[in-house]
Design a protein around this motif. Structure first.
Motif, PDB file in Angstrom:
ATOM      1  N   THR A 265      10.328  29.188 -39.401  1.00 18.95           N
ATOM      2  CA  THR A 265      10.869  27.860 -39.655  1.00 18.95           C
ATOM      3  C   THR A 265      10.915  27.645 -41.166  1.00 18.95           C
ATOM      4  OG1 THR A 265       8.709  26.744 -39.671  1.00 18.95           O
ATOM      5  CG2 THR A 265       9.809  27.014 -37.525  1.00 18.95           C
ATOM      6  N   LEU A 266      11.770  26.734 -41.599  1.00 14.36           N
ATOM      7  CA  LEU A 266      11.880  26.469 -43.035  1.00 14.36           C
ATOM      8  C   LEU A 266      10.583  25.865 -43.572  1.00 14.36           C
ATOM      9  CD1 LEU A 266      14.195  26.820 -45.121  1.00 14.36           C
ATOM     10  CD2 LEU A 266      14.517  24.358 -44.976  1.00 14.36           C
ATOM     11  N   LYS A 267       9.927  25.055 -42.765  1.00 11.54           N
ATOM     12  CA  LYS A 267       8.668  24.434 -43.181  1.00 11.54           C
ATOM     13  C   LYS A 267       7.602  25.496 -43.442  1.00 11.54           C
ATOM     14  CE  LYS A 267       5.300  20.935 -41.662  1.00 11.54           C
ATOM     15  NZ  LYS A 267       4.094  21.785 -41.704  1.00 11.54           N
ATOM     16  N   GLU A 268       7.514  26.472 -42.542  1.00 15.97           N
ATOM     17  CA  GLU A 268       6.513  27.526 -42.690  1.00 15.97           C
ATOM     18  C   GLU A 268       6.759  28.366 -43.944  1.00 15.97           C
ATOM     19  OE1 GLU A 268       6.912  29.630 -39.058  1.00 15.97           O
ATOM     20  OE2 GLU A 268       5.645  28.249 -37.903  1.00 15.97           O
ATOM     21  N   ILE A 269       8.020  28.773 -44.141  1.00 15.81           N
ATOM     22  CA  ILE A 269       8.312  29.649 -45.273  1.00 15.81           C
ATOM     23  C   ILE A 269       8.207  28.885 -46.590  1.00 15.81           C
ATOM     24  CG2 ILE A 269      10.833  29.338 -45.411  1.00 15.81           C
ATOM     25  CD1 ILE A 269       8.873  32.666 -45.629  1.00 15.81           C
TER      26      ILE A 269
ATOM     27  N   LYS B  64      -2.508  33.839 -50.522  1.00 20.64           N
ATOM     28  CA  LYS B  64      -1.579  34.200 -51.597  1.00 20.64           C
ATOM     29  C   LYS B  64      -0.182  34.410 -51.023  1.00 20.64           C
ATOM     30  CE  LYS B  64      -4.907  36.405 -54.706  1.00 20.64           C
ATOM     31  NZ  LYS B  64      -5.281  37.675 -55.387  1.00 20.64           N
ATOM     32  N   PRO B  65       0.840  34.033 -51.784  1.00 16.62           N
ATOM     33  CA  PRO B  65       2.205  34.257 -51.291  1.00 16.62           C
ATOM     34  C   PRO B  65       2.536  35.747 -51.299  1.00 16.62           C
ATOM     35  CG  PRO B  65       2.261  33.494 -53.552  1.00 16.62           C
ATOM     36  CD  PRO B  65       0.819  33.393 -53.111  1.00 16.62           C
ATOM     37  N   PRO B  66       3.404  36.192 -50.406  1.00 18.25           N
ATOM     38  CA  PRO B  66       3.783  37.616 -50.400  1.00 18.25           C
ATOM     39  C   PRO B  66       4.607  37.946 -51.638  1.00 18.25           C
ATOM     40  CG  PRO B  66       5.173  36.378 -48.899  1.00 18.25           C
ATOM     41  CD  PRO B  66       4.109  35.428 -49.369  1.00 18.25           C
ATOM     42  N   GLU B  67       4.526  39.185 -52.084  1.00 22.00           N
ATOM     43  CA  GLU B  67       5.321  39.635 -53.218  1.00 22.00           C
ATOM     44  C   GLU B  67       6.628  40.262 -52.770  1.00 22.00           C
ATOM     45  OE1 GLU B  67       3.050  42.202 -55.673  1.00 22.00           O
ATOM     46  OE2 GLU B  67       1.540  40.699 -56.183  1.00 22.00           O
TER      47      GLU B  67
ATOM     48  N   PRO C  31       3.373  28.521 -53.694  1.00 23.22           N
ATOM     49  CA  PRO C  31       2.637  29.029 -54.870  1.00 23.22           C
ATOM     50  C   PRO C  31       3.444  30.023 -55.701  1.00 23.22           C
ATOM     51  CG  PRO C  31       1.275  29.116 -52.886  1.00 23.22           C
ATOM     52  CD  PRO C  31       2.680  28.841 -52.439  1.00 23.22           C
ATOM     53  N   ALA C  32       4.524  30.588 -55.139  1.00 21.82           N
ATOM     54  CA  ALA C  32       5.349  31.543 -55.878  1.00 21.82           C
ATOM     55  C   ALA C  32       6.490  30.866 -56.612  1.00 21.82           C
ATOM     56  CB  ALA C  32       5.910  32.600 -54.912  1.00 21.82           C
TER      57      ALA C  32
END
Length: 301
Positions: free
Chosen positions: A238-242, A193-196, A248-249
């Motif tokens: 990295t931009l790819k990771e974030i 899940k993406p962080p809030e 999903p957010a």
């Protein structure tokens, strides 16, 4: 520890005005600070050389010559400032791979010194020609080694100062991290899940920045900058990771150096070339690369 969104936003909004101004023109201010330091330092060096040659009251050295030597060196360093910034960002200090870092920076010092010497000698020859004089650099191998020692030490000095100032500034402004990056996830589904929120550490305090308040993200060396409500928070990633983490957010990559939040897009315009621009509600315009045009359309749909 409990956090309040209202209290966090109020505390984070209390950012000194100088930080906001500095962030808008950060590269320019760094360049000006380096210019002031170099020309002040080299003015002292030039006057010292002149005084040394005049200890006995008799010299064949013209007053302008030591200033030409020192100022051409300073100007050459300023011209090479983008190379220095790239080198410092490309391989920041780490506790791993130290041998590889050493070799990389050793090569960088050689390239920097070669370019620095070539530029300043060319400038000196030009200025001496204007004064109807002749500048003699001397045997290249011997003189290059003489200059390289100073250039290599200067590179190490600027490298240390650059990263110390960057660390101090990030602590003053606030540096972000994933709030749960050190907490074990109870299940695979939750881990995906993406962080809030992002945790922002500012001096001795911690605040939360809602992911939903992040408008866009840009790449910056080994960091990405999170833009949220007019504030910028660096995050080591990295931009790819974030981009993958926040997809999903409702975040999509629109350029090799940019990620945008779908919810803050006002409209998108396209050019005949296939590239485009993404207009945000805050008034910011972001470049849209043709490579990410169709994936963005699919994500918005």
């Amino acid at each position: 520890m409990k956090y309040s969104d209202h209290a966090n936003q109020q505390a984070l909004s209390q950012v000194p005005l100088w930080i906001e101004r500095f962030d808008r023109h950060r590269t320019l201010y760094l360049f000006l600070a380096l210019a002031v330091y170099l020309f002040a330092n080299n003015t002292i060096n030039a006057s010292s050389v002149w005084m040394e040659h005049n200890r006995d009251g008799v010299t064949d050295l013209n007053l302008w010559e030591p200033f030409v030597w020192e100022y051409t060196s300073a100007l050459s360093t300023l011209i090479l400032f983008p190379f220095l910034a790239f080198a410092f960002n490309r391989n920041p200090p780490r506790l791993t791979g130290m041998g590889r870092q050493f070799l990389w920076h050793l090569l960088a010092t050689i390239l920097f010194s070669a370019a620095h010497v070539s530029l300043m000698v060319a400038m000196r020859e030009f200025l001496y020609a204007l004064a109807e004089g002749n500048y003699n650099f001397g045997p290249w191998l011997r003189e290059y080694w003489y200059e390289y020692r100073k250039d290599a030490w200067g590179y190490v000095f600027f490298f240390g100062i650059y990263h110390l100032l960057r660390l101090a500034y990030s602590r003053i402004k606030g540096e972000a991290s994933l709030i749960a990056e050190n907490e074990p996830a109870p299940s695979t589904d939750i881990a995906q899940k993406p962080p809030e929120h992002f945790l922002v550490k500012k001096l001795d305090k911690e605040f939360l920045v809602r992911v939903g308040d992040i408008e866009w993200i840009e790449s910056s060396g080994n960091y990405v900058n999170l833009h949220s409500r007019g504030r910028i928070y660096p995050l080591r990633s990295t931009l790819k990771e974030i981009a993958e983490r926040l997809a999903p957010a409702g975040f999509s990559r629109i350029h090799r150096g940019l990620v945008v939040n779908h919810n803050v897009i006002e409209h998108i315009s396209f050019q005949p070339s296939g590239d485009g621009e993404v207009q945000l509600r805050c008034g910011k315009q972001l470049n849209l690369s043709r490579r990410y045009r169709e994936p963005l359309k699919q994500a918005l749909a």
